[in-house]
Design a protein around this motif. Structure first.
Motif, PDB file in Angstrom:
ATOM      1  N   ARG A 321       0.864  -1.187   0.000  1.00  8.02           N
ATOM      2  CA  ARG A 321       0.000   0.000   0.000  1.00  8.02           C
ATOM      3  C   ARG A 321       0.894   1.228   0.000  1.00  8.02           C
ATOM      4  O   ARG A 321       1.861   1.295   0.762  1.00  8.02           O
ATOM      5  CB  ARG A 321      -0.918  -0.001   1.221  1.00  8.02           C
ATOM      6  N   ILE A 322       0.556   2.184  -0.861  1.00  6.17           N
ATOM      7  CA  ILE A 322       1.337   3.410  -0.992  1.00  6.17           C
ATOM      8  C   ILE A 322       0.409   4.589  -0.765  1.00  6.17           C
ATOM      9  O   ILE A 322      -0.616   4.714  -1.446  1.00  6.17           O
ATOM     10  CB  ILE A 322       2.002   3.498  -2.378  1.00  6.17           C
ATOM     11  N   GLN A 323       0.741   5.428   0.197  1.00  7.87           N
ATOM     12  CA  GLN A 323      -0.119   6.544   0.547  1.00  7.87           C
ATOM     13  C   GLN A 323       0.026   7.646  -0.501  1.00  7.87           C
ATOM     14  O   GLN A 323       0.744   8.619  -0.338  1.00  7.87           O
ATOM     15  CB  GLN A 323       0.222   7.080   1.949  1.00  7.87           C
ATOM     16  N   ASP A 324      -0.660   7.424  -1.604  1.00  5.59           N
ATOM     17  CA  ASP A 324      -0.628   8.346  -2.736  1.00  5.59           C
ATOM     18  C   ASP A 324      -1.905   8.121  -3.522  1.00  5.59           C
ATOM     19  O   ASP A 324      -2.661   7.184  -3.257  1.00  5.59           O
ATOM     20  CB  ASP A 324       0.607   8.085  -3.606  1.00  5.59           C
ATOM     21  N   CYS A 327      -0.405   5.672  -9.198  1.00  5.11           N
ATOM     22  CA  CYS A 327       0.851   4.977  -9.464  1.00  5.11           C
ATOM     23  C   CYS A 327       0.775   4.451 -10.884  1.00  5.11           C
ATOM     24  O   CYS A 327       0.040   3.503 -11.164  1.00  5.11           O
ATOM     25  CB  CYS A 327       1.093   3.847  -8.480  1.00  5.11           C
ATOM     26  N   ALA A 347       5.287   6.448  -7.841  1.00  5.74           N
ATOM     27  CA  ALA A 347       4.003   7.040  -7.478  1.00  5.74           C
ATOM     28  C   ALA A 347       3.937   8.503  -7.894  1.00  5.74           C
ATOM     29  O   ALA A 347       4.958   9.144  -8.189  1.00  5.74           O
ATOM     30  CB  ALA A 347       3.764   6.900  -5.977  1.00  5.74           C
ATOM     31  N   SER A 350       4.597  10.939  -4.068  1.00  8.87           N
ATOM     32  CA  SER A 350       5.297  10.492  -2.864  1.00  8.87           C
ATOM     33  C   SER A 350       6.648   9.871  -3.151  1.00  8.87           C
ATOM     34  O   SER A 350       7.338   9.437  -2.236  1.00  8.87           O
ATOM     35  CB  SER A 350       4.430   9.491  -2.094  1.00  8.87           C
ATOM     36  N   TRP A 353       9.297   3.929  -4.836  1.00  7.37           N
ATOM     37  CA  TRP A 353       9.151   2.919  -3.795  1.00  7.37           C
ATOM     38  C   TRP A 353       9.763   1.613  -4.275  1.00  7.37           C
ATOM     39  O   TRP A 353       9.464   1.132  -5.377  1.00  7.37           O
ATOM     40  CB  TRP A 353       7.680   2.716  -3.458  1.00  7.37           C
ATOM     41  N   VAL A 367       8.470  -2.645   1.790  1.00  5.17           N
ATOM     42  CA  VAL A 367       8.238  -1.437   0.994  1.00  5.17           C
ATOM     43  C   VAL A 367       9.112  -0.327   1.556  1.00  5.17           C
ATOM     44  O   VAL A 367       9.048  -0.023   2.750  1.00  5.17           O
ATOM     45  CB  VAL A 367       6.751  -1.017   1.043  1.00  5.17           C
ATOM     46  N   ASN A 369      10.737   3.683   0.652  1.00  2.79           N
ATOM     47  CA  ASN A 369      10.824   4.858  -0.210  1.00  2.79           C
ATOM     48  C   ASN A 369      12.296   5.185  -0.435  1.00  2.79           C
ATOM     49  O   ASN A 369      13.015   5.499   0.500  1.00  2.79           O
ATOM     50  CB  ASN A 369      10.110   6.046   0.443  1.00  2.79           C
ATOM     51  N   ARG A 372      12.179  10.374  -2.137  1.00  6.88           N
ATOM     52  CA  ARG A 372      10.945  11.147  -1.992  1.00  6.88           C
ATOM     53  C   ARG A 372      10.912  12.340  -2.927  1.00  6.88           C
ATOM     54  O   ARG A 372       9.837  12.842  -3.262  1.00  6.88           O
ATOM     55  CB  ARG A 372      10.794  11.621  -0.547  1.00  6.88           C
TER      56      ARG A 372
END
Length: 444
Positions: A321-324, A327, A347, A350, A353, A367, A369, A372
């Motif tokens: 899961r990517i808080q964006d 993607c 993404a 963000s 990743w 996962v 990053n 950034r």
């Protein structure tokens, strides 16, 4: 609780001109402001150099839409479709530009050799929707149109294509996806040197974003996978979609292999990441959002889902899961030289990743990053080995920063080098990156 993210003026009006037709929402500012990629904790293979060799046997093909700059401002009027050919000679990167003023975007460019013919650069364009094969003639590139058509909708766009032996006859075929009449077709050269197009699927008011080729069931027959969805909505919200499988050789009916409900995907990847000898399907499911304009909230973040041959369409395994919100690129290779493959998810805002499967690849992966300070509307990314030293590199179009970047893993950390800069970052939008041998795309 949802996460509130403002779109911001940095999105750029010019990026929204093509967004409704091609990809969704315009670019946003990156989150975080680190100058160097974050470290990775996994032990790496023996130390290698991050220096770029003076000469490379392979170059890069970068497909763009471009916008004029007037009085220092980028104007939201897309110009001619643009391809940049980057090669490295004598310790410098050289850029050659190819343009097609009959289209306003190249969504992709790649090397293609027709059966019995000479190799060239295959481009897929939009408005006009055209598949063309370019070959060098003296110092110029000359096109041959393979397929051009108006589909009868609001948009005429060739959106993605892949090349493979889809009919099992030893001859390369091209699978093509289009907007906005949901046309999925194959193109094959015939014995007369012309090309025949076979439409496999058509669904009005449907956008098909991506094509990927593989063999999930391991039967030796290639399938290809496509991502139809409802038309793009610039404000996000619900946009239902799926992933559909086609098997041209057998002629079987199209089959939904991933049912994404009220969400959709613009990016998929097919191949063997976990090293078990069988291909898997990975689907980058876009976030579910609420709100509009500068107050869009992420209710459900981007999910990377994994499907094997027997996975039910509604049972994809979430591996990350990517808080964006978006993607649009997944790319795979062995970046750290440990003999195992990793996935890079690029993404929207963000960053980049790094995803690694564990002992159980059907559980969530690690996962991390790794940069950034990298962002873009598409955020095109590509893993390849341009110098052919046996170690993969990562190439990323950070359009928000106006840079094309090269990453090499050294002592377990990604080292970033900028190989190309733009004076006006939002004057070009990068849609795809592929490689090509210098013997084909180098200077005449």
């Amino acid at each position: 609780m949802g996460l509130s993210i403002a779109r911001g003026a940095a999105a750029g009006a010019c990026w929204l001109v093509l967004a409704a037709a091609c990809g969704g929402e315009g670019g946003g500012a990156s989150t975080g402001a680190t100058n160097d990629p974050a470290p990775t904790e996994r032990p790496s293979a023996p130390t290698v150099s991050a220096d770029v060799p003076d000469d490379l046997p392979n170059g890069l093909l970068l497909a763009y839409s471009q916008f004029p700059v007037r009085e220092g401002r980028v104007v939201p009027e897309p110009g001619a479709a643009r391809l940049e050919i980057l090669t490295r000679r004598g310790g410098e990167w050289h850029v050659e530009v190819l343009e097609d003023d009959t289209s306003n975007v190249f969504h992709k460019a790649m090397v293609y050799t027709p059966p019995g013919g000479e190799p060239g650069i295959l481009t897929i364009g939009a408005t006009a929707a055209a598949v063309r094969l370019w070959r060098r003639s003296g110092s110029a590139w000359r096109p041959t149109t393979i397929w051009q058509q108006s589909f009868g909708g609001r948009f005429d766009r060739m959106r993605d294509a892949e090349i493979a032996d889809l009919y099992g006859d030893g001859r390369a075929a091209i699978a093509v996806a289009t907007h906005d009449q949901g046309v999925i077709a194959t193109i094959r050269a015939n014995p007369n040197g012309a090309f025949d197009t076979t439409v496999l699927w058509r669904r009005p008011n449907t956008f098909v974003h991506e094509i990927e080729v593989g063999d999930l069931d391991g039967d030796g027959t290639l399938e290809f996978y496509a991502t139809p969805s409802d038309p793009n909505d610039l404000d996000g919200g619900e946009q239902s979609g799926s992933v559909v499988r086609f098997v041209p050789r057998s002629g079987d009916a199209a089959t939904v292999v991933a049912d994404l409900g009220n969400r959709h995907a613009k990016e998929i990847w097919v191949g063997d990441v976990d090293g078990d000898g069988r291909d898997e399907l990975y689907v980058a499911v876009e976030a579910h959002t609420s709100g509009s304009g500068g107050n869009v909230r992420i209710e459900q973040p981007v999910e990377i889902r994994r499907y094997e041959a027997g996975t039910a369409p509604d049972r994809g395994v979430v591996i990350a899961r990517i808080q964006d919100r978006l993607c649009r690129f997944l790319t795979v290779g062995d970046l750290d030289g440990d003999g195992r493959r990793e996935m890079i998810a690029a993404a929207f805002s963000s960053g980049l990743w790094l995803l690694r499967p564990g002992r159980n690849p059907n559980a969530e992966w690690s996962v991390e990053n790794v940069d950034r300070n990298s962002a873009g509307f598409e955020h095109a990314a590509y893993i390849t080995d341009l110098d052919e030293d046996g170690r993969d590199e990562l190439y990323v179009a950070a359009d928000e920063q106006g840079e094309l970047r090269r990453y090499v893993w050294v002592d377990g950390r990604p080292r970033r080098t900028v190989i190309h800069r733009r004076e006006h970052p939002r004057a070009q939008m990068t849609w795809n990156i592929t490689d090509a041998p210098v013997s084909l795309v180098g200077p005449p």
